[in-house]
Design a protein around this motif. Structure first.
Motif, PDB file in Angstrom:
ATOM      1  N   VAL C  93       0.852  -1.189   0.000  1.00  0.00           N
ATOM      2  CA  VAL C  93       0.000   0.000   0.000  1.00  0.00           C
ATOM      3  C   VAL C  93       0.888   1.239   0.000  1.00  0.00           C
ATOM      4  CG1 VAL C  93      -1.746   1.315   1.256  1.00  0.00           C
ATOM      5  CG2 VAL C  93      -1.808  -1.181   1.292  1.00  0.00           C
ATOM      6  N   ASN C  94       0.611   2.162  -0.914  1.00  0.00           N
ATOM      7  CA  ASN C  94       1.307   3.452  -0.882  1.00  0.00           C
ATOM      8  C   ASN C  94       0.499   4.398   0.009  1.00  0.00           C
ATOM      9  OD1 ASN C  94       2.360   5.962  -1.251  1.00  0.00           O
ATOM     10  ND2 ASN C  94       2.126   6.003  -3.483  1.00  0.00           N
ATOM     11  N   PRO C  95       1.019   4.714   1.204  1.00  0.00           N
ATOM     12  CA  PRO C  95       0.223   5.510   2.153  1.00  0.00           C
ATOM     13  C   PRO C  95      -0.130   6.900   1.632  1.00  0.00           C
ATOM     14  CG  PRO C  95       2.452   5.102   3.003  1.00  0.00           C
ATOM     15  CD  PRO C  95       2.331   4.330   1.735  1.00  0.00           C
ATOM     16  N   LEU C  96       0.668   7.446   0.713  1.00  0.00           N
ATOM     17  CA  LEU C  96       0.347   8.783   0.203  1.00  0.00           C
ATOM     18  C   LEU C  96      -0.883   8.748  -0.711  1.00  0.00           C
ATOM     19  CD1 LEU C  96       3.737  10.539  -0.655  1.00  0.00           C
ATOM     20  CD2 LEU C  96       2.128  11.101   1.148  1.00  0.00           C
ATOM     21  N   SER C  97      -1.151   7.595  -1.341  1.00  0.00           N
ATOM     22  CA  SER C  97      -2.313   7.509  -2.223  1.00  0.00           C
ATOM     23  C   SER C  97      -3.539   6.942  -1.523  1.00  0.00           C
ATOM     24  CB  SER C  97      -1.999   6.617  -3.433  1.00  0.00           C
ATOM     25  OG  SER C  97      -0.977   7.189  -4.204  1.00  0.00           O
ATOM     26  N   CYS C  98      -3.334   6.193  -0.428  1.00  0.00           N
ATOM     27  CA  CYS C  98      -4.462   5.548   0.260  1.00  0.00           C
ATOM     28  C   CYS C  98      -5.378   6.592   0.879  1.00  0.00           C
ATOM     29  CB  CYS C  98      -3.938   4.610   1.346  1.00  0.00           C
ATOM     30  SG  CYS C  98      -5.258   3.839   2.300  1.00  0.00           S
ATOM     31  N   GLU C  99      -6.691   6.486   0.584  1.00  0.00           N
ATOM     32  CA  GLU C  99      -7.655   7.436   1.144  1.00  0.00           C
ATOM     33  C   GLU C  99      -8.284   6.905   2.430  1.00  0.00           C
ATOM     34  OE1 GLU C  99      -9.745  10.144  -0.801  1.00  0.00           O
ATOM     35  OE2 GLU C  99      -8.179  10.394  -2.297  1.00  0.00           O
ATOM     36  N   GLY C 100      -7.957   5.688   2.790  1.00  0.00           N
ATOM     37  CA  GLY C 100      -8.502   5.134   4.027  1.00  0.00           C
ATOM     38  C   GLY C 100      -9.958   4.740   3.949  1.00  0.00           C
ATOM     39  N   CYS C 101     -10.418   4.287   2.780  1.00  0.00           N
ATOM     40  CA  CYS C 101     -11.830   3.908   2.655  1.00  0.00           C
ATOM     41  C   CYS C 101     -12.091   2.550   3.287  1.00  0.00           C
ATOM     42  CB  CYS C 101     -12.276   3.911   1.191  1.00  0.00           C
ATOM     43  SG  CYS C 101     -11.559   2.587   0.184  1.00  0.00           S
ATOM     44  N   GLY C 102     -11.037   1.717   3.433  1.00  0.00           N
ATOM     45  CA  GLY C 102     -11.189   0.439   4.116  1.00  0.00           C
ATOM     46  C   GLY C 102     -11.765  -0.676   3.261  1.00  0.00           C
ATOM     47  N   TYR C 103     -11.996  -0.404   1.979  1.00  0.00           N
ATOM     48  CA  TYR C 103     -12.632  -1.397   1.104  1.00  0.00           C
ATOM     49  C   TYR C 103     -11.741  -2.632   0.955  1.00  0.00           C
ATOM     50  CZ  TYR C 103     -15.622  -2.798  -2.928  1.00  0.00           C
ATOM     51  OH  TYR C 103     -16.470  -3.429  -3.786  1.00  0.00           O
ATOM     52  N   CYS C 104     -10.443  -2.442   0.765  1.00  0.00           N
ATOM     53  CA  CYS C 104      -9.528  -3.577   0.555  1.00  0.00           C
ATOM     54  C   CYS C 104      -9.568  -4.536   1.731  1.00  0.00           C
ATOM     55  CB  CYS C 104      -8.106  -3.073   0.297  1.00  0.00           C
ATOM     56  SG  CYS C 104      -7.454  -1.983   1.564  1.00  0.00           S
ATOM     57  N   ALA C 105      -9.592  -3.975   2.950  1.00  0.00           N
ATOM     58  CA  ALA C 105      -9.594  -4.820   4.140  1.00  0.00           C
ATOM     59  C   ALA C 105     -10.881  -5.647   4.211  1.00  0.00           C
ATOM     60  CB  ALA C 105      -9.444  -3.962   5.386  1.00  0.00           C
ATOM     61  N   ARG C 106     -11.981  -5.067   3.734  1.00  0.00           N
ATOM     62  CA  ARG C 106     -13.259  -5.782   3.788  1.00  0.00           C
ATOM     63  C   ARG C 106     -13.325  -6.968   2.837  1.00  0.00           C
ATOM     64  NH1 ARG C 106     -16.710  -3.170   7.048  1.00  0.00           N
ATOM     65  NH2 ARG C 106     -16.064  -1.017   7.377  1.00  0.00           N
ATOM     66  N   VAL C 107     -12.623  -6.864   1.706  1.00  0.00           N
ATOM     67  CA  VAL C 107     -12.714  -7.948   0.727  1.00  0.00           C
ATOM     68  C   VAL C 107     -11.557  -8.950   0.842  1.00  0.00           C
ATOM     69  CG1 VAL C 107     -14.032  -6.572  -0.928  1.00  0.00           C
ATOM     70  CG2 VAL C 107     -11.535  -6.620  -1.075  1.00  0.00           C
ATOM     71  N   CYS C 108     -10.587  -8.666   1.682  1.00  0.00           N
ATOM     72  CA  CYS C 108      -9.431  -9.561   1.800  1.00  0.00           C
ATOM     73  C   CYS C 108      -9.868 -10.888   2.439  1.00  0.00           C
ATOM     74  CB  CYS C 108      -8.344  -8.901   2.646  1.00  0.00           C
ATOM     75  SG  CYS C 108      -6.943  -9.989   2.927  1.00  0.00           S
ATOM     76  N   PRO C 109      -9.694 -12.027   1.735  1.00  0.00           N
ATOM     77  CA  PRO C 109     -10.192 -13.299   2.270  1.00  0.00           C
ATOM     78  C   PRO C 109      -9.399 -13.813   3.468  1.00  0.00           C
ATOM     79  CG  PRO C 109      -9.049 -13.645   0.182  1.00  0.00           C
ATOM     80  CD  PRO C 109      -9.104 -12.174   0.396  1.00  0.00           C
ATOM     81  N   THR C 110      -8.147 -13.369   3.593  1.00  0.00           N
ATOM     82  CA  THR C 110      -7.354 -13.883   4.720  1.00  0.00           C
ATOM     83  C   THR C 110      -7.198 -12.846   5.835  1.00  0.00           C
ATOM     84  OG1 THR C 110      -5.344 -13.223   3.560  1.00  0.00           O
ATOM     85  CG2 THR C 110      -6.045 -15.511   3.297  1.00  0.00           C
ATOM     86  N   GLU C 111      -7.973 -11.817   5.756  1.00  0.00           N
ATOM     87  CA  GLU C 111      -7.937 -10.748   6.778  1.00  0.00           C
ATOM     88  C   GLU C 111      -6.517 -10.294   7.071  1.00  0.00           C
ATOM     89  OE1 GLU C 111     -10.257 -11.752  10.186  1.00  0.00           O
ATOM     90  OE2 GLU C 111     -12.015 -12.214   8.958  1.00  0.00           O
ATOM     91  N   THR C 112      -5.797 -10.076   5.999  1.00  0.00           N
ATOM     92  CA  THR C 112      -4.384  -9.752   6.164  1.00  0.00           C
ATOM     93  C   THR C 112      -4.113  -8.254   6.025  1.00  0.00           C
ATOM     94  OG1 THR C 112      -2.200 -10.454   5.429  1.00  0.00           O
ATOM     95  CG2 THR C 112      -3.804 -10.106   3.730  1.00  0.00           C
ATOM     96  N   ILE C 113      -5.191  -7.491   5.765  1.00  0.00           N
ATOM     97  CA  ILE C 113      -5.016  -6.041   5.653  1.00  0.00           C
ATOM     98  C   ILE C 113      -5.570  -5.379   6.910  1.00  0.00           C
ATOM     99  CG2 ILE C 113      -5.549  -3.972   4.302  1.00  0.00           C
ATOM    100  CD1 ILE C 113      -5.855  -5.732   1.867  1.00  0.00           C
TER     101      ILE C 113
END
Lengths: 113, 288, 291
Positions: C93-113
C-alpha cells in the motif's frame, strides 16, 4: 415536544456548546414528561469526516422535534434535519441550557433555514 | 515535459511566476499552462484568452434505489466517511463527503446503490496567442480537490501529448492536493521569498518534494527584502537556485491589476530567460 | 468567552503578521490559537516554547501484513485510488495515495489487511515570548487536512481560556474555502477578513464571504497594501458596503512588514510608527466595538 440542546455539560446550568456536529453533549428535554436526558457525543466529535450528518442522525434517533444550538448546522446536517422535520433555532451559543430554553420559549432565538 | 510550480504556502508568487513564465516560453516553445489550484484558481485573472472548450467534470457517487433495498445498513457500516446514512426507512447519500471508493455500491447485496456521476467542477480551455491555458475550478461547497486535479492532468495528457512544456500552477500547502498535482511532474520549481516565513515554507516544500522523490530547483521572489538566509540555505544544502525576481513595488502594482509583468519589467524578463535556458537543457535531456 | 478569527482566503495578504501583532498588543490578556496548521508559521514570530507536545492521529491507512498475504489480488482490484501496487511480487500500500476507505480490508479473504490510524501531526501548548499562552500544531507532509486537527487546536484553546479565566481567544484561521477554514470558523464571535487590493485578493474575498454568510457570522475587513491599487481598494469597499461588512482599517504598502519579520518581530514592535498605530487602533476597534 422533545427539545434538544448542544451543550458542554449534562445539566440545566451547563454552558451551551455553539457547535453542532462536534458538540460535547446533546441534552434532550421532554416537555410532557418534564425529563432531561443527555447523550455523550464524544465518539462523533472525533470523526474526521461527516460529524454533522451523524450527529443529525443521532438527534433523529433521540426523537427530538426541536434543536437549539449556537452557530447552526452545516449543509449536510441541515438536509437531514429538514428531512426529519426537526426545527432548528440558533444564536444560543453564549447562554447556558436553562437560558437557552427560556430564550426559545420567549421567541428570542432565530430559526435556522 | 511536465513542470509544477509550487510553494509551501500561498502568496509567495506562484501564480505570478506560472503565468509570466508560460507566456514567456511561448516565444520559443509550445506551452500549456494548467491552473491546478482548484479551490482558488487565479491564473485566469492574468491570462484572458479566447475560450476554446469547456467540460464539466464529475465524480462517481452512489444513488439509493428504494425498491429492492432491505435496509440492512451495511452501506452505512462500510462507509468510512459518513457519506451514507440510514435514517429510519431511508438511505441518504451525502455527495460532498463521498470519496468514490465504491465499497457501499459493490458490497450491497440487493444492488440498491448503483454509482452515478455528480458534477464537482469545470475545466475551461483558453487560447491566448500561442499559449494554451487550462483552468480547473471546483464548485463552491465541494470539499475534495483531488479528483478534479487528477482529471485535469488527464485532460492535459490527452490533448497536449506533443506540447513541449506543460506548466502546472500547483495548490499551496503540503497536504493531499499538492501531492496529487505534482506526483507525476518531471521537474518542480519551488517559489519562495527571502524572509523567515519564506525559508520555513521552502523547507517544508523541499521535504514534500523529497517524499515524492522529485527533482526540483528554487526561485526567489521579491529578492532584496528580508535577509540572506534563503540564499545560504540553498548554498549549504546544494539546492539549485534558478533565478531571483527582484522586489519591486511596480511588479506588485501590475500584479494587482491582473497584468503580466515580464514585458514591462526587464529584470523579470531576465529571470525568466535564466529559467528558460535551464528548462530547455533539461527538456533536451528528458526527451533524449 | 469570545472568539476572534482572522482569515484571508488568499495567501500572502499579511494575515499571520497582523494576527501576531494583535497577539503582542494583547499580551497575556488573550489565548492565541494558530489554526493555519498546513505549513503553520506564526511560531516564527511568537517564539513559543513548545512546552507541552501531543501526537495527533486521524483517519485510516491500510497496511498489508505480508506473511498472510496469498497474493489473490482482490485488494488491487477494488482499490479506486491506485494505492496498491505489486513490488517484487509483494502487494504494497502506498500511504500517500491511500484514502482510508477500508474497502480492501473488507474484501481480503485472509484478513491480512489492517487499517491503522496514522499519525498526521503534532499539537502544542506553549508560552510565547510575550508571556501569552499559545496553542498551535504541525500537520505532517501529505496528511489529510480534514479540519480535525484544527478542531483539536480550537478545543484545547477553549479549555485553557476557561481555566485561565480569560475572555478572548485570538485565532489565526486557515486559508481557502474548504473543510479546515469551516473548522476554524465554527464558534466564531467575530471574523476579521484580511485582504489586499489585487484581482486575486478580491476574487478570493468574495468566495470566502459566501462562507461567512452561510454561517451567519459578524465580520469586519482590513485592506492591506491598500494604496497599491486605489481603484481595486474602492471596488473592495463597495463590495463590503453591499454586504454590510464594516471596514476596520486600511494599511498602506510598507516594506517594514517584511523588515519586522526578518528581525523576528511583529509590526507593532519596530521603530516605524505608521503601521503600529493603525494596527493598535484596529485592535481597539475590534475588541471594544465589535466583540
Amino acid at each position: 415536544m422533545r427539545i434538544a440542546f448542544t451543550a458542554k455539560g449534562t445539566g440545566w446550568d451547563s454552558p451551551m456548546d455553539p457547535r453542532f456536529g462536534r458538540t460535547a453533549f446533546f441534552l434532550v428535554y421532554d416537555e410532557e414528561k418534564d425529563e432531561l436526558i443527555h447523550s455523550d457525543n464524544s465518539a462523533i466529535e472525533g470523526a474526521a469526516h461527516g460529524a454533522g450528518p451523524v450527529a443529525a442522525q443521532k438527534l433523529f434517533e433521540l426523537k427530538a422535534t426541536v434543536l437549539i444550538t449556537g452557530n447552526g448546522p452545516g449543509g449536510n446536517a441541515a438536509s437531514i434535519l429538514e428531512k426529519t422535520g426537526i426545527k432548528t433555532f440558533v444564536g444560543a451559543g453564549e447562554m447556558n441550557v436553562k437560558q437557552a430554553y427560556e430564550a426559545y420559549k420567549n421567541n428570542e432565538l432565530s430559526e435556522f433555514k | 515535459m511536465k513542470i509544477s510550480i509550487a510553494s509551501g504556502k500561498g502568496g509567495t508568487g506562484k501564480t505570478t511566476l506560472s503565468t509570466n513564465l508560460s507566456a514567456y516560453l511561448t516565444e520559443k516553445s509550445t506551452v500549456v499552462l494548467a491552473d491546478l489550484d482548484v479551490e482558488e484558481p487565479n491564473s485566469g485573472l492574468f491570462i484572458q484568452g479566447k475560450l476554446v472548450n469547456t467540460e464539466d467534470k464529475y465524480k462517481m457517487i452512489p444513488e439509493w434505489k428504494e425498491e429492492a433495498c432491505t435496509l440492512c445498513g451495511l452501506c452505512q457500516e462500510v462507509c468510512n466517511f459518513n457519506a451514507v446514512i440510514r435514517l429510519g426507512t431511508q438511505i441518504m447519500v451525502f455527495p460532498q463527503l463521498c470519496h468514490s471508493c465504491y465499497a457501499c455500491s459493490e458490497l450491497c447485496q440487493s444492488s440498491s446503490l448503483p454509482m452515478i456521476s455528480q458534477k464537482i467542477g469545470q475545466i475551461s480551455h483558453y487560447k491566448r496567442g500561442k499559449l494554451d491555458f487550462v483552468e480547473s475550478r471546483l464548485d463552491v461547497g465541494e470539499e475534495q480537490a483531488v479528483p478534479l486535479i487528477s482529471q485535469t492532468i488527464k485532460y492535459i495528457d490527452q490533448h497536449f501529448s506533443q506540447t513541449r512544456f506543460k506548466i502546472f500552477d500547483a495548490p499551496p500547502g503540503t497536504s493531499c492536493p499538492v501531492i496529487e498535482a505534482t506526483k507525476d511532474s518531471d521537474f518542480i520549481i519551488l517559489v519562495t521569498e527571502p524572509t523567515p516565513f519564506g525559508l520555513h515554507d521552502l523547507k517544508l516544500a523541499v521535504e514534500t518534494m523529497r517524499s515524492l522523490n522529485k527533482a526540483f530547483a528554487v526561485v526567489i521572489n521579491r529578492y532584496g527584502i528580508g535577509n540572506d538566509e534563503v540564499l545560504e540555505y540553498c548554498q549549504n544544502e546544494k539546492k539549485r537556485l534558478l533565478a531571483k525576481i527582484p522586489n519591486s513595488r511596480r511588479i506588485a502594482e501590475l500584479y494587482s491589476r491582473g497584468e503580466l509583468v515580464f514585458n514591462q519589467i526587464p529584470e523579470m524578463a531576465q529571470a525568466l530567460k535564466d529559467i528558460e535556458d535551464y528548462l530547455l537543457k533539461l527538456s533536451a535531456k528528458v526527451l533524449s | 468567552m469570545k472568539e476572534i478569527v482572522v482569515i484571508s482566503g488568499k495567501g500572502g495578504t499579511g494575515k499571520t503578521s497582523i494576527t501576531a501583532a494583535f497577539a503582542v498588543l494583547a499580551g497575556s490578556d488573550i489565548v492565541l490559537a494558530d489554526c493555519d496548521v498546513d505549513a503553520a508559521d506564526m511560531h516564527l514570530l511568537m517564539k513559543p516554547d513548545f512546552a507541552q507536545k501531543e501526537t495527533f492521529y486521524s483517519g485510516e491507512t491500510a497496511r498489508i501484513i505480508q506473511n498472510n498475504c496469498t497474493s489473490c489480488g482482490k485488494c488491487l482490484e477494488v482499490c479506486r485510488f491506485n494505492a496498491i501496487s505489486i513490488i517484487h511480487d509483494q502487494y504494497i500500500v502506498n500511504p500517500l495515495s491511500c484514502e482510508g476507505c477500508g474497502y480492501c480490508a473488507r474484501v481480503c479473504p485472509t484478513e491480512t489487511i489492517v487499517n491503522e490510524i496514522p499519525k498526521i501531526g503534532e499539537w502544542y501548548i506553549s508560552k510565547t515570548r510575550t508571556q501569552g499562552t499559545m496553542v498551535h500544531a504541525k500537520l505532517n507532509i501529505g496528511a489529510d487536512n480534514s479540519g480535525k486537527l484544527v478542531a483539536k487546536v480550537k478545543n484545547e484553546a477553549r479549555q485553557i481560556t476557561e481555566n485561565l479565566g480569560k475572555e478572548i481567544i485570538l485565532i489565526d484561521g486557515s486559508p481557502g474555502i474548504g473543510c479546515p477554514v469551516v473548522s476554524s470558523l465554527s464558534g466564531a464571535s467575530f471574523v476579521v477578513l484580511v485582504t489586499e487590493p489585487t484581482v486575486s485578493g478580491l476574487h478570493d474575498l468574495i468566495r470566502v464571504c459566501q462562507l461567512i454568510k452561510n454561517f451567519n457570522l459578524p465580520a469586519g475587513c482590513m485592506i492591506n497594501k491598500s494604496d497599491i491599487n486605489p481603484q481595486k481598494s474602492k471596488e473592495i469597499m463597495a463590495f463590503l458596503n453591499e454586504n454590510n461588512i464594516p471596514l476596520i482599517t486600511e494599511l498602506p504598502y510598507n516594506e517594514q512588514f517584511s523588515a519586522a519579520m526578518t528581525m523576528g518581530k511583529t509590526i507593532v514592535e519596530i521603530e516605524d510608527k505608521q503601521l503600529s498605530e493603525l494596527i493598535a487602533k484596529a485592535w481597539n476597534t475590534i475588541t471594544n466595538k465589535y466583540v
